[in-house]
Write a protein that holds these residues in place. Structure first.
Motif, PDB file in Angstrom:
ATOM      1  N   ASP A 169      48.903  44.652 -10.315  1.00 38.13           N
ATOM      2  CA  ASP A 169      48.302  43.780 -11.093  1.00 38.13           C
ATOM      3  C   ASP A 169      48.339  42.815 -12.139  1.00 38.13           C
ATOM      4  OD1 ASP A 169      45.113  41.628 -11.351  1.00 38.13           O
ATOM      5  OD2 ASP A 169      44.545  43.349 -12.452  1.00 38.13           O
ATOM      6  N   GLY A 170      49.676  42.227 -11.687  1.00 39.81           N
ATOM      7  CA  GLY A 170      50.720  41.594 -12.237  1.00 39.81           C
ATOM      8  C   GLY A 170      50.368  40.023 -12.776  1.00 39.81           C
ATOM      9  N   THR A 171      50.939  39.324 -13.097  1.00 39.16           N
ATOM     10  CA  THR A 171      52.262  38.424 -13.404  1.00 39.16           C
ATOM     11  C   THR A 171      53.260  38.080 -12.993  1.00 39.16           C
ATOM     12  OG1 THR A 171      52.672  37.800 -15.460  1.00 39.16           O
ATOM     13  CG2 THR A 171      50.200  37.871 -14.116  1.00 39.16           C
ATOM     14  N   LEU A 172      53.891  36.614 -12.179  1.00 38.85           N
ATOM     15  CA  LEU A 172      55.282  36.911 -11.832  1.00 38.85           C
ATOM     16  C   LEU A 172      55.085  35.099 -12.187  1.00 38.85           C
ATOM     17  CD1 LEU A 172      55.614  35.618  -8.553  1.00 38.85           C
ATOM     18  CD2 LEU A 172      55.646  37.747  -8.399  1.00 38.85           C
ATOM     19  N   ALA A 173      56.226  34.559 -12.122  1.00 36.25           N
ATOM     20  CA  ALA A 173      56.404  33.267 -12.492  1.00 36.25           C
ATOM     21  C   ALA A 173      57.814  32.474 -11.495  1.00 36.25           C
ATOM     22  CB  ALA A 173      56.836  32.691 -13.240  1.00 36.25           C
ATOM     23  N   ASP A 194      54.107  35.127 -18.026  1.00 41.58           N
ATOM     24  CA  ASP A 194      53.156  34.352 -17.699  1.00 41.58           C
ATOM     25  C   ASP A 194      54.122  32.993 -18.258  1.00 41.58           C
ATOM     26  OD1 ASP A 194      53.864  34.170 -20.512  1.00 41.58           O
ATOM     27  OD2 ASP A 194      52.111  35.606 -20.641  1.00 41.58           O
ATOM     28  N   ALA A 195      52.893  31.778 -18.397  1.00 37.37           N
ATOM     29  CA  ALA A 195      52.627  30.481 -18.419  1.00 37.37           C
ATOM     30  C   ALA A 195      53.340  30.209 -19.639  1.00 37.37           C
ATOM     31  CB  ALA A 195      51.315  29.832 -17.930  1.00 37.37           C
ATOM     32  N   ASP A 196      53.256  31.385 -20.339  1.00 37.65           N
ATOM     33  CA  ASP A 196      53.914  30.254 -21.690  1.00 37.65           C
ATOM     34  C   ASP A 196      55.499  31.373 -21.630  1.00 37.65           C
ATOM     35  OD1 ASP A 196      51.504  29.450 -23.026  1.00 37.65           O
ATOM     36  OD2 ASP A 196      51.360  30.892 -23.719  1.00 37.65           O
ATOM     37  N   ALA A 197      55.720  32.051 -21.586  1.00 33.50           N
ATOM     38  CA  ALA A 197      57.039  32.858 -21.604  1.00 33.50           C
ATOM     39  C   ALA A 197      57.921  32.088 -20.059  1.00 33.50           C
ATOM     40  CB  ALA A 197      57.318  34.149 -20.459  1.00 33.50           C
ATOM     41  N   ALA A 198      57.119  31.560 -18.853  1.00 36.34           N
ATOM     42  CA  ALA A 198      57.510  31.007 -18.197  1.00 36.34           C
ATOM     43  C   ALA A 198      58.397  30.064 -18.437  1.00 36.34           C
ATOM     44  CB  ALA A 198      57.328  30.548 -16.554  1.00 36.34           C
ATOM     45  N   ARG A 199      57.531  29.280 -19.601  1.00 38.38           N
ATOM     46  CA  ARG A 199      57.941  27.943 -19.432  1.00 38.38           C
ATOM     47  C   ARG A 199      59.099  27.559 -20.691  1.00 38.38           C
ATOM     48  NH1 ARG A 199      55.153  23.436 -20.118  1.00 38.38           N
ATOM     49  NH2 ARG A 199      52.630  23.748 -19.889  1.00 38.38           N
ATOM     50  N   HIS A 200      59.085  29.322 -21.382  1.00 37.64           N
ATOM     51  CA  HIS A 200      60.057  28.455 -22.911  1.00 37.64           C
ATOM     52  C   HIS A 200      61.924  29.418 -21.768  1.00 37.64           C
ATOM     53  CE1 HIS A 200      62.414  30.726 -26.561  1.00 37.64           C
ATOM     54  NE2 HIS A 200      62.864  31.600 -25.364  1.00 37.64           N
ATOM     55  N   ALA A 201      61.054  29.837 -20.937  1.00 36.56           N
ATOM     56  CA  ALA A 201      62.577  30.394 -19.577  1.00 36.56           C
ATOM     57  C   ALA A 201      62.780  29.128 -19.164  1.00 36.56           C
ATOM     58  CB  ALA A 201      62.537  31.179 -19.104  1.00 36.56           C
ATOM     59  N   ALA A 202      62.277  28.451 -18.948  1.00 35.34           N
ATOM     60  CA  ALA A 202      62.596  27.002 -18.406  1.00 35.34           C
ATOM     61  C   ALA A 202      62.871  26.318 -18.912  1.00 35.34           C
ATOM     62  CB  ALA A 202      61.181  26.748 -17.680  1.00 35.34           C
ATOM     63  N   GLU A 203      62.617  26.237 -20.468  1.00 37.05           N
ATOM     64  CA  GLU A 203      63.119  25.250 -21.222  1.00 37.05           C
ATOM     65  C   GLU A 203      64.467  25.414 -21.566  1.00 37.05           C
ATOM     66  OE1 GLU A 203      62.670  22.551 -22.249  1.00 37.05           O
ATOM     67  OE2 GLU A 203      60.599  22.219 -22.047  1.00 37.05           O
ATOM     68  N   ARG A 204      64.745  26.622 -22.081  1.00 34.84           N
ATOM     69  CA  ARG A 204      66.161  27.497 -22.244  1.00 34.84           C
ATOM     70  C   ARG A 204      67.176  26.875 -21.084  1.00 34.84           C
ATOM     71  NH1 ARG A 204      64.822  31.857 -22.587  1.00 34.84           N
ATOM     72  NH2 ARG A 204      65.646  32.989 -20.892  1.00 34.84           N
ATOM     73  N   ILE A 205      66.484  27.377 -19.772  1.00 36.16           N
ATOM     74  CA  ILE A 205      67.352  26.845 -18.703  1.00 36.16           C
ATOM     75  C   ILE A 205      68.128  25.267 -18.745  1.00 36.16           C
ATOM     76  CG2 ILE A 205      67.652  26.844 -16.654  1.00 36.16           C
ATOM     77  CD1 ILE A 205      66.505  29.299 -16.794  1.00 36.16           C
ATOM     78  N   ARG A 257      62.266  12.909 -15.726  1.00 39.81           N
ATOM     79  CA  ARG A 257      64.040  13.680 -14.424  1.00 39.81           C
ATOM     80  C   ARG A 257      64.368  14.176 -16.408  1.00 39.81           C
ATOM     81  NH1 ARG A 257      65.719  12.718 -10.109  1.00 39.81           N
ATOM     82  NH2 ARG A 257      65.090  10.288  -9.475  1.00 39.81           N
ATOM     83  N   ASP A 258      64.639  14.931 -16.446  1.00 37.69           N
ATOM     84  CA  ASP A 258      65.001  16.730 -17.278  1.00 37.69           C
ATOM     85  C   ASP A 258      63.770  16.513 -18.132  1.00 37.69           C
ATOM     86  OD1 ASP A 258      67.150  17.450 -18.894  1.00 37.69           O
ATOM     87  OD2 ASP A 258      66.979  15.943 -19.545  1.00 37.69           O
ATOM     88  N   ALA A 259      63.246  17.568 -17.810  1.00 40.63           N
ATOM     89  CA  ALA A 259      61.797  17.749 -18.176  1.00 40.63           C
ATOM     90  C   ALA A 259      61.271  19.408 -17.932  1.00 40.63           C
ATOM     91  CB  ALA A 259      61.001  16.110 -17.888  1.00 40.63           C
ATOM     92  N   VAL A 260      60.410  19.291 -17.762  1.00 41.79           N
ATOM     93  CA  VAL A 260      59.470  21.067 -17.348  1.00 41.79           C
ATOM     94  C   VAL A 260      58.114  20.524 -17.295  1.00 41.79           C
ATOM     95  CG1 VAL A 260      59.629  23.344 -17.936  1.00 41.79           C
ATOM     96  CG2 VAL A 260      61.351  22.313 -18.406  1.00 41.79           C
ATOM     97  N   TYR A 261      57.895  20.754 -15.817  1.00 43.18           N
ATOM     98  CA  TYR A 261      56.441  20.648 -15.866  1.00 43.18           C
ATOM     99  C   TYR A 261      56.034  21.746 -15.039  1.00 43.18           C
ATOM    100  CZ  TYR A 261      55.212  15.984 -17.191  1.00 43.18           C
ATOM    101  OH  TYR A 261      56.000  15.377 -18.508  1.00 43.18           O
ATOM    102  N   LEU A 262      54.529  22.678 -15.184  1.00 38.26           N
ATOM    103  CA  LEU A 262      53.921  23.534 -14.931  1.00 38.26           C
ATOM    104  C   LEU A 262      52.312  23.107 -13.668  1.00 38.26           C
ATOM    105  CD1 LEU A 262      53.536  26.732 -15.658  1.00 38.26           C
ATOM    106  CD2 LEU A 262      51.302  25.719 -16.598  1.00 38.26           C
TER     107      LEU A 262
END
Length: 410
Positions: A267-271, A329-340, A399-404
């Motif tokens: 019952d967890g989350t993944l991105a 979760d969404a916040d952690a995924a956004r942070h990882a995506a921005e870093r990449i 382009r050059d952007a991150v979107y949820l």
């Protein structure tokens, strides 16, 4: 060889001269071989020869599929010589064994000479260190003494493998523009294979001293080991993308499906992140497809370095990559995506243009789409589609952007 980069030539020549000097110096002060030493050399050479001849077709097939240095399992026969034979006989065994490999593989002569010299130097240093630390008589070891002896074997193995890594890795690092860490250091599977071969070599050494006829058993073990290595490589190739070394869609989907099942049960989350390189066609059109392949490979390295061991990275196709991030979760995924995204934008990739001239491709950008389980979808297909839709939104907005991704209906 002489058409290679200057620093490569300097490294190879200096390294070979240093190695030859070290081997000659050690051989000059080595013990005179005894009848027992010659008998042990004959056993090792016979075992190696049978092994090589029985696996020559396997090695040819493995070599034709390898994209990096081939791990040829010679350590099964060479490392026992490091532990129990005089340096002169150890060097003779290495030359004889590698000459047989060369007759089968027919690699360029300078490659054979350099790798053989590196093996000889590595074996010489390991044997010299092992002998200087005073190994005990293996026939009369107490339990406590056996622990010390085991530590000496591990130390000799580390020196033997480490010197080869410096020589071969150094040559690879200087042989062309911006080699990847994986190409220089080898993949985890390559290093594990080499470690197992060296471990089998230690077992062979023990048998050689305590029960010499049993060395023949190691021939069968080595042949089976070769077969298992080929099967493992075939399985890896079936699930790998040849240009980047990442999982292909088959491999990614299988691993991601298993990860999603675990997350459901917990019952967890993944991105799921989809990464699409911007204007990639322009890179191919301007510099040529080999340059585009270099960009893909470098971005793949970025994704490996920027992710955790539990994350699952794959190539979706073309210039698109997929990441599955468990327990995110969404916040952690956004942070990882921005870093990449920022890391990719900072890249300077050394490659060649259509005429073979050196060029640097600076600042490629990427658009990243994010979908999170269970907010955006509850199936792997649904998550991939949601991340893909988010990528298109990023493309359409500059382009050059991150979107949820948009939340799932209902």
């Amino acid at each position: 060889m002489w058409r290679r980069p200057p620093w490569f030539i300097v490294f190879v020549v200096v390294a070979e001269l240093l190695a030859v000097a070290g081997v000659v110096l050690a051989a000059a002060s080595a013990d005179t071989p005894t009848v027992t030493d010659w008998f042990r050399l004959a056993l090792l050479f016979a075992g190696a020869t049978v092994h090589i001849q029985l696996t020559r077709r396997l090695e040819e097939r493995r070599r034709s599929r390898m994209r990096s240095v081939l791990i040829d399992l010679n350590a099964v026969w060479v490392f026992p010589a490091v532990l129990v034979l005089p340096v002169t006989l150890t060097v003779a065994l290495i030359v004889a064994v590698r000459a047989q490999r060369w007759l089968i593989a027919r690699r360029p002569a300078h490659n054979f000479v350099f790798s053989t010299v590196a093996h000889c130097f590595a074996a010489t240093l390991a044997a010299t260190l092992h002998g200087a630390l005073g190994p005990a008589d293996w026939d009369a070891l107490t339990p406590a003494a056996s622990l010390r002896e085991f530590a000496l074997i591990l130390l000799a193995a580390a020196v033997y493998e480490g010197v080869q890594l410096v020589y071969v890795g150094g040559a690879i690092a200087l042989s062309g523009p911006a080699p990847t860490p994986r190409a220089v250091l080898g993949s985890p599977a390559d290093n594990l294979l080499e470690a197992i071969a060296t471990g089998l070599g230690a077992v062979t050494a023990v048998l050689l001293v305590t029960l010499p006829p049993a060395v023949l058993i190691m021939t069968a073990v080595a042949v089976v080991f070769n077969r298992l290595a080929e099967i493992e490589q075939l399985q890896a190739d079936a699930a790998s993308d040849p240009k980047t070394g990442l999982r292909n869609m088959r491999g990614w989907s299988d691993a991601a499906g298993r990860a999603l099942s675990r997350i459901r049960r917990a019952d967890g989350t993944l991105a799921v992140l989809m990464i699409d390189l911007d204007h990639f066609k322009e890179i191919n059109d301007t510099y040529g497809h080999p340059a585009g392949d270099d960009v893909l490979a470098r971005v793949a390295d970025v994704l490996r370095e920027a992710t955790r061991p539990a994350d699952i990275v794959g190539r979706f196709g073309g210039e698109e990559f997929l990441l599955l991030l468990p327990d995110t979760d969404a916040d952690a995924a956004r942070h990882a995506a921005e870093r990449i995204r920022a890391t990719i934008a900072d890249l300077h990739i050394d490659t060649t243009d259509k005429r073979g001239s050196h060029v640097t491709i600076a600042g490629p950008t990427a658009s990243v789409g994010i979908a999170v389980y269970p907010d955006h979808a509850t199936t792997l297909t649904g998550l991939t589609q949601a991340a893909d839709a988010a990528v298109y939104t990023a493309k359409e907005t500059g382009r050059d952007a991150v979107y949820l991704a948009e939340p799932a209906d209902g």
